[in-house]
Design a protein around this motif. Structure first.
Motif, PDB file in Angstrom:
ATOM      1  N   UNK A   1      -0.638   2.944  -5.358  1.00  0.00           N
ATOM      2  CA  UNK A   1      -2.049   2.607  -5.179  1.00  0.00           C
ATOM      3  C   UNK A   1      -2.931   3.679  -5.827  1.00  0.00           C
ATOM      4  N   UNK A   2      -2.605   4.949  -5.600  1.00  0.00           N
ATOM      5  CA  UNK A   2      -3.381   6.042  -6.185  1.00  0.00           C
ATOM      6  C   UNK A   2      -3.342   5.987  -7.703  1.00  0.00           C
ATOM      7  N   UNK A   3      -2.163   5.729  -8.266  1.00  0.00           N
ATOM      8  CA  UNK A   3      -2.042   5.696  -9.719  1.00  0.00           C
ATOM      9  C   UNK A   3      -2.816   4.519 -10.307  1.00  0.00           C
ATOM     10  N   UNK A   4      -2.731   3.367  -9.648  1.00  0.00           N
ATOM     11  CA  UNK A   4      -3.474   2.202 -10.129  1.00  0.00           C
ATOM     12  C   UNK A   4      -4.974   2.438 -10.036  1.00  0.00           C
ATOM     13  N   UNK A   5      -5.415   3.063  -8.947  1.00  0.00           N
ATOM     14  CA  UNK A   5      -6.842   3.367  -8.791  1.00  0.00           C
ATOM     15  C   UNK A   5      -7.311   4.314  -9.887  1.00  0.00           C
ATOM     16  N   UNK A   6      -6.517   5.350 -10.157  1.00  0.00           N
ATOM     17  CA  UNK A   6      -6.883   6.306 -11.209  1.00  0.00           C
ATOM     18  C   UNK A   6      -7.004   5.610 -12.554  1.00  0.00           C
ATOM     19  N   UNK A   7      -6.048   4.726 -12.852  1.00  0.00           N
ATOM     20  CA  UNK A   7      -6.077   4.002 -14.126  1.00  0.00           C
ATOM     21  C   UNK A   7      -7.326   3.136 -14.233  1.00  0.00           C
TER      22      UNK A   7
ATOM     23  N   UNK B   1     -12.226  13.515 -15.524  1.00  0.00           N
ATOM     24  CA  UNK B   1     -13.386  12.939 -16.206  1.00  0.00           C
ATOM     25  C   UNK B   1     -14.406  12.382 -15.210  1.00  0.00           C
ATOM     26  N   UNK B   2     -13.986  12.189 -13.961  1.00  0.00           N
ATOM     27  CA  UNK B   2     -14.883  11.613 -12.957  1.00  0.00           C
ATOM     28  C   UNK B   2     -15.626  12.670 -12.142  1.00  0.00           C
TER      29      UNK B   2
ATOM     30  N   UNK C   1     -18.046  13.360  -0.164  1.00  0.00           N
ATOM     31  CA  UNK C   1     -17.172  14.130  -1.059  1.00  0.00           C
ATOM     32  C   UNK C   1     -17.296  15.633  -0.834  1.00  0.00           C
ATOM     33  N   UNK C   2     -17.906  16.024   0.265  1.00  0.00           N
ATOM     34  CA  UNK C   2     -18.124  17.446   0.539  1.00  0.00           C
ATOM     35  C   UNK C   2     -16.823  18.243   0.533  1.00  0.00           C
TER      36      UNK C   2
ATOM     37  N   UNK D   1     -10.714   7.949  -4.330  1.00  0.00           N
ATOM     38  CA  UNK D   1     -11.244   8.901  -5.308  1.00  0.00           C
ATOM     39  C   UNK D   1     -11.205  10.318  -4.767  1.00  0.00           C
ATOM     40  N   UNK D   2     -11.515  10.500  -3.500  1.00  0.00           N
ATOM     41  CA  UNK D   2     -11.460  11.836  -2.900  1.00  0.00           C
ATOM     42  C   UNK D   2     -10.054  12.411  -3.020  1.00  0.00           C
ATOM     43  N   UNK D   3      -9.055  11.605  -2.701  1.00  0.00           N
ATOM     44  CA  UNK D   3      -7.679  12.108  -2.780  1.00  0.00           C
ATOM     45  C   UNK D   3      -7.289  12.414  -4.222  1.00  0.00           C
ATOM     46  N   UNK D   4      -7.697  11.567  -5.155  1.00  0.00           N
ATOM     47  CA  UNK D   4      -7.384  11.817  -6.562  1.00  0.00           C
ATOM     48  C   UNK D   4      -8.055  13.088  -7.062  1.00  0.00           C
ATOM     49  N   UNK D   5      -9.309  13.268  -6.724  1.00  0.00           N
ATOM     50  CA  UNK D   5     -10.028  14.467  -7.154  1.00  0.00           C
ATOM     51  C   UNK D   5      -9.404  15.720  -6.544  1.00  0.00           C
TER      52      UNK D   5
END
Length: 226
Positions: A27-33, A122-123, A134-135, A70-74
């Motif tokens: 799920x994380x990888x698909x979201x990032x893509x 990039x985000x 996102x704090x 997005x928080x977890x990816x960042x």
């Protein structure tokens, strides 16, 4: 009594990503893509679920929504470097010079940013990332920036330090390292890029080439022992 089907992650399409990835990782990888391809605003949880090959409801079993994704990816773009910096700062003084510690931090940070899925760095400048939800990510990145400032201040020449202090130096140094995000837009970064970026951090601190050469050698020895 007929037993109801358990809520889970039934798939209606082939699994996304590596076969050994967990559903959460897929799920994380698909979201990032999708965030990279379409942008954050245009990406929905339905699209992410379809990319993975699961129902939208199954995605919510793992994540509350795309902000949490997005928080977890960042966080993956900062946390490994932040974990490393706590060990690196402990080497100075003693095992390593301040210049070598800064060089090593830059190398590790470039490696971290080079490995983030689909160049998620990039985000960083998305307007949404300035929201209070996102704090936690921004606080961790600030902690990393402060570490750059502390190490930079210890390695910097007096004239450089007089020009702005540790805080400003930290702001500049983290930006130098994050140039790898832009490099990834054109090609995959390599070890020569990492070495060039780390050396640029020391040049920004006013270190002469002889200091940079020693720091490179010291950092290499520290990495070999890690």
């Amino acid at each position: 009594m007929t037993q109801r089907p358990r809520p889970g992650r039934p798939r209606h399409a082939p699994a996304w990503g590596p076969a050994d990835a967990t559903p959460r990782e897929q799920i994380l990888d698909a979201a990032a893509a999708l965030f990279a391809e379409r942008g954050f605003a245009a990406t929905t949880t339905r699209l992410i679920a379809e990319r993975v090959g699961i129902r939208q409801a199954s995605l919510y079993y793992h994540f509350a929504g795309k902000d949490e994704l997005l928080i977890e990816l960042l966080t993956t773009s900062v946390r490994p470097s932040l974990d490393a910096v706590r060990r690196i700062e402990g080497l100075v003084p003693g095992t390593a010079s301040a210049a070598a510690a800064l060089y090593l931090l830059a190398l590790i940070d470039v490696q971290t940013l080079s490995r983030t899925p689909h160049n998620i760095g990039t985000l960083y400048l998305l307007p949404e990332v300035q929201h209070e939800r996102y704090d936690s990510f921004r606080a961790e990145r600030q902690e990393l920036q402060d570490a750059y400032g502390r190490l930079g201040a210890r390695a910097a020449s007096p004239s450089v330090l007089a020009g702005g202090g540790a805080q400003r130096l930290g702001e500049l140094l983290i930006q130098v390292t994050e140039v790898v995000i832009q490099i990834r837009r054109a090609r995959e970064p390599d070890s020569a890029d990492a070495q060039a970026i780390a050396a640029s951090c020391l040049r920004l601190c006013g270190c002469p080439q002889s200091t940079i050469d020693r720091a490179r050698a010291e950092a290499g020895e520290l990495l070999a022992r890690a």
